[in-house]
Design a protein around this motif. Structure first.
Motif, PDB file in Angstrom:
ATOM      1  N   ARG A 182      -1.040   0.052   5.587  1.00 51.82           N
ATOM      2  CA  ARG A 182       0.017   0.850   4.978  1.00 51.82           C
ATOM      3  C   ARG A 182       1.322   0.061   4.933  1.00 51.82           C
ATOM      4  O   ARG A 182       1.596  -0.768   5.788  1.00 51.82           O
ATOM      5  N   SER A 183       2.140   0.348   3.918  1.00 55.08           N
ATOM      6  CA  SER A 183       3.432  -0.313   3.805  1.00 55.08           C
ATOM      7  C   SER A 183       4.336   0.101   4.956  1.00 55.08           C
ATOM      8  O   SER A 183       4.334   1.262   5.382  1.00 55.08           O
ATOM      9  N   ARG A 184       5.098  -0.852   5.460  1.00 56.11           N
ATOM     10  CA  ARG A 184       6.042  -0.621   6.545  1.00 56.11           C
ATOM     11  C   ARG A 184       7.452  -0.941   6.052  1.00 56.11           C
ATOM     12  O   ARG A 184       7.615  -1.551   4.991  1.00 56.11           O
ATOM     13  N   PRO A 185       8.476  -0.583   6.842  1.00 58.45           N
ATOM     14  CA  PRO A 185       9.837  -0.948   6.427  1.00 58.45           C
ATOM     15  C   PRO A 185      10.044  -2.455   6.364  1.00 58.45           C
ATOM     16  O   PRO A 185      11.005  -2.918   5.751  1.00 58.45           O
ATOM     17  N   TRP A 186       9.155  -3.234   6.989  1.00 63.55           N
ATOM     18  CA  TRP A 186       9.325  -4.679   7.026  1.00 63.55           C
ATOM     19  C   TRP A 186       8.222  -5.435   6.298  1.00 63.55           C
ATOM     20  O   TRP A 186       8.245  -6.652   6.243  1.00 63.55           O
ATOM     21  N   SER A 187       7.218  -4.721   5.738  1.00 62.81           N
ATOM     22  CA  SER A 187       6.140  -5.425   5.048  1.00 62.81           C
ATOM     23  C   SER A 187       5.351  -4.478   4.164  1.00 62.81           C
ATOM     24  O   SER A 187       5.107  -3.329   4.529  1.00 62.81           O
ATOM     25  N   ASP A 188       4.923  -4.987   2.996  1.00 65.63           N
ATOM     26  CA  ASP A 188       4.018  -4.224   2.141  1.00 65.63           C
ATOM     27  C   ASP A 188       2.765  -5.053   1.854  1.00 65.63           C
ATOM     28  O   ASP A 188       2.061  -4.821   0.891  1.00 65.63           O
ATOM     29  N   ILE A 189       2.490  -6.034   2.726  1.00 64.50           N
ATOM     30  CA  ILE A 189       1.350  -6.919   2.520  1.00 64.50           C
ATOM     31  C   ILE A 189       0.070  -6.180   2.866  1.00 64.50           C
ATOM     32  O   ILE A 189       0.064  -5.295   3.730  1.00 64.50           O
ATOM     33  N   GLY A 190      -1.051  -6.530   2.205  1.00 60.56           N
ATOM     34  CA  GLY A 190      -2.309  -5.816   2.401  1.00 60.56           C
ATOM     35  C   GLY A 190      -2.876  -5.999   3.795  1.00 60.56           C
ATOM     36  O   GLY A 190      -2.938  -5.071   4.590  1.00 60.56           O
ATOM     37  N   ILE A 191      -3.284  -7.214   4.107  1.00 62.52           N
ATOM     38  CA  ILE A 191      -3.781  -7.570   5.440  1.00 62.52           C
ATOM     39  C   ILE A 191      -3.048  -8.838   5.849  1.00 62.52           C
ATOM     40  O   ILE A 191      -3.140  -9.858   5.184  1.00 62.52           O
TER      41      ILE A 191
END
Length: 504
Positions: A182-191
């Motif tokens: 899931r997307s976070r405030p610090w990352s939207d990377i998949g894995i």
């Protein structure tokens, strides 16, 4: 011969074409040769050419192939003229982040630029590369940041922010989007690949080179590369991107005018084997891994002590780690190991100390005093992490997150609700677990009730697991309610009863 053509270029290809033509009766090229060559059959000439090529081949070093399309950032995208081909901009959150295809670059016409104005801004440029699974690669790039002092002197506004800066984040594109995190405030990377949250690049107000080697995950076919500006109210430029197969030697650290020294970051010693407290065979192989993001590991400083004896002379030591091959079988019982190393800038790393058993599984003994804390008799500094993705029994658990937390130096996981199987996974990752007794506190109405609630029915029943190092309670003052009211006497009594049960 296809490999030879790639390594030697057009000249060799032309030579091979002549051989090919002569072999099939096309002889104009042969008519111009000296008589010696005219009387030799084409087949003999072909063998001669192959032998001559084999002799010369070791002397020729092929340049590594840059796997990044448009790594120099000079070619425009066919549909979007404001960005380089193969790269797309993005941002996380609603705060300001501006991505531009700027000019000039580092000894070039173009560069990627990111501008933020507050500590919550996070923007990036992204590209995707085809890769092979479980393969080593090295990424290099040039970058620079805008200096706050220079901005102030030029009259431009300078927006204060918490520490952060240019950031390189690598990830995997899952075949099934449902597998993505899931997307976070610090990352939207998949894995995410190690480390989670990306690598922060050193401060560099002049164009400087950065390099990082990594290994792709099992089954990975595509690599996501994100060039980011994170938690840093400034501007950064990236240029001259390259990714090649294999691990390349680390270049020297960039020396920036704002640095007091060049490399001040110590190396790390991690991934002990056998796992702490685990049961091993007598002829077991002992090992650790090394990592350093600066000047590099100084292998001459590595030391390993086994059961109080320095056995470094028997160890195999490289910049990647240390292994101690078995000679004589270790005696049954407890064995203790200490490993240390420094880097080429003379920064000492952490001391990795652990124990394992031969013929038996061990358990932890933690003694916290006023002056020091000792684990199994050795000085110990606990560094804990509370993250759902590091709790094996939690539905949000990520094996790679747990491994990366252990590699980063965390030695304790604050678990929520755990199982023996989950603690096994923590043990294999080289990190210890704490058992959460919060759920049983409300039943600790007396000493006997506390023992029943915590150890026979509660999480305390896992206390004998080799990865367990301590117990903890989440907001014990809320044992009766979470209202902003004074803690009642009955709540304090339950906490005291639990404390007494834990000490017995």
């Amino acid at each position: 011969m296809a490999v030879i053509r790639e390594r030697y270029g057009r000249g060799t290809k032309t030579g091979q074409q002549r051989l090919h033509n002569s072999q099939w009766g096309v002889t104009p090229a042969m008519s111009n040769q000296p008589p010696f060559f005219r009387i030799i059959s084409p087949g003999v000439l072909l063998v001669f050419a192959m032998l001559w090529t084999a002799v010369l081949m070791p002397a020729v070093t092929a340049a590594p192939v840059n796997l990044l399309v448009n790594g120099d950032l000079e070619t425009a995208d066919a549909k979007h003229g404001d960005r380089p081909a193969g790269f797309s901009p993005g941002r996380i959150g609603k705060h300001f982040a501006e991505m531009t295809w700027a000019t000039p670059g580092y000894k070039s016409n173009r560069a990627l630029a990111i501008l933020t104005k507050d500590s919550s801004g996070l923007g990036y440029w992204q590209t995707v590369v085809t890769v092979e699974p479980e393969t080593n690669y090295t990424i290099s790039l040039f970058y620079k940041t805008r200096h706050p002092g220079a901005a102030a002197r030029s009259g431009e506004p300078f927006y204060k922010a918490r520490p952060g800066g240019p950031n390189l984040e690598l990830g995997m594109v899952p075949d099934d989007p449902a597998d993505a995190g899931r997307s976070r405030p610090w990352s939207d990377i998949g894995i995410a690949l190690h480390p989670v949250g990306g690598l922060f690049l050193p401060l560099a107000t002049r164009w400087s080179r950065f390099q990082h080697s990594f290994t792709t995950r099992p089954g990975q076919k595509r690599l996501v590369i994100k060039l980011r500006l994170h938690d840093y109210a400034q501007e950064v430029w990236f240029d001259r991107l390259s990714m090649v197969e294999g691990r390349s030697p680390l270049p020297g650290l960039p020396v920036d005018p704002l640095w007091g020294r060049s490399d001040t970051t110590p190396p790390t010693v991690f991934r002990p084997s056998p796992a702490p407290n685990s049961r091993a065979i007598g002829k077991t192989r002992i090992g650790v891994r090394f990592a350093d993001s600066g000047a590099g590991i100084d292998v001459a400083t590595a030391r390993i002590v086994l059961d109080g004896a320095d056995v470094t002379g028997r160890a195999r030591i490289t910049a990647e780690g240390l292994t101690l091959p078995p000679t004589e079988p270790l005696a049954p019982g407890t064995h203790r190991v200490k490993v240390t190393v420094a880097d080429l800038a003379r920064n000492p790393g952490n001391t990795l100390a652990w124990q394992f058993g031969v013929g038996k599984t061990l358990s932890n003994r933690l003694v916290a005093g006023q002056d020091s804390t000792r684990l199994n008799g050795e000085l110990f500094f606990p560094i804990g992490i509370y993250a759902y993705s590091c709790h094996p029994a939690d539905g949000r658990f990520r094996e790679d997150h747990l491994r990366q937390a252990a590699d980063a130096g965390f030695n304790i996981v604050f678990n929520t609700i755990e199982t023996r199987q989950g603690l096994d996974r923590e043990l294999s990752a080289g990190i210890m677990g704490t058992v959460n007794i919060t759920a049983g506190l409300k039943h600790c109405t007396g000493p006997a009730a506390a023992a029943e609630a915590l150890f026979r029915k509660g999480q305390g029943r896992l206390a004998d697991h080799p990865s367990v190092v301590a117990f903890w309670a989440d907001d014990p003052e809320n044992v009766e309610n979470s209202l902003a009211t004074p803690v009642s006497e009955t709540a304090l009594a339950k906490i005291r009863n639990a404390s007494l049960a834990l000490k017995t």
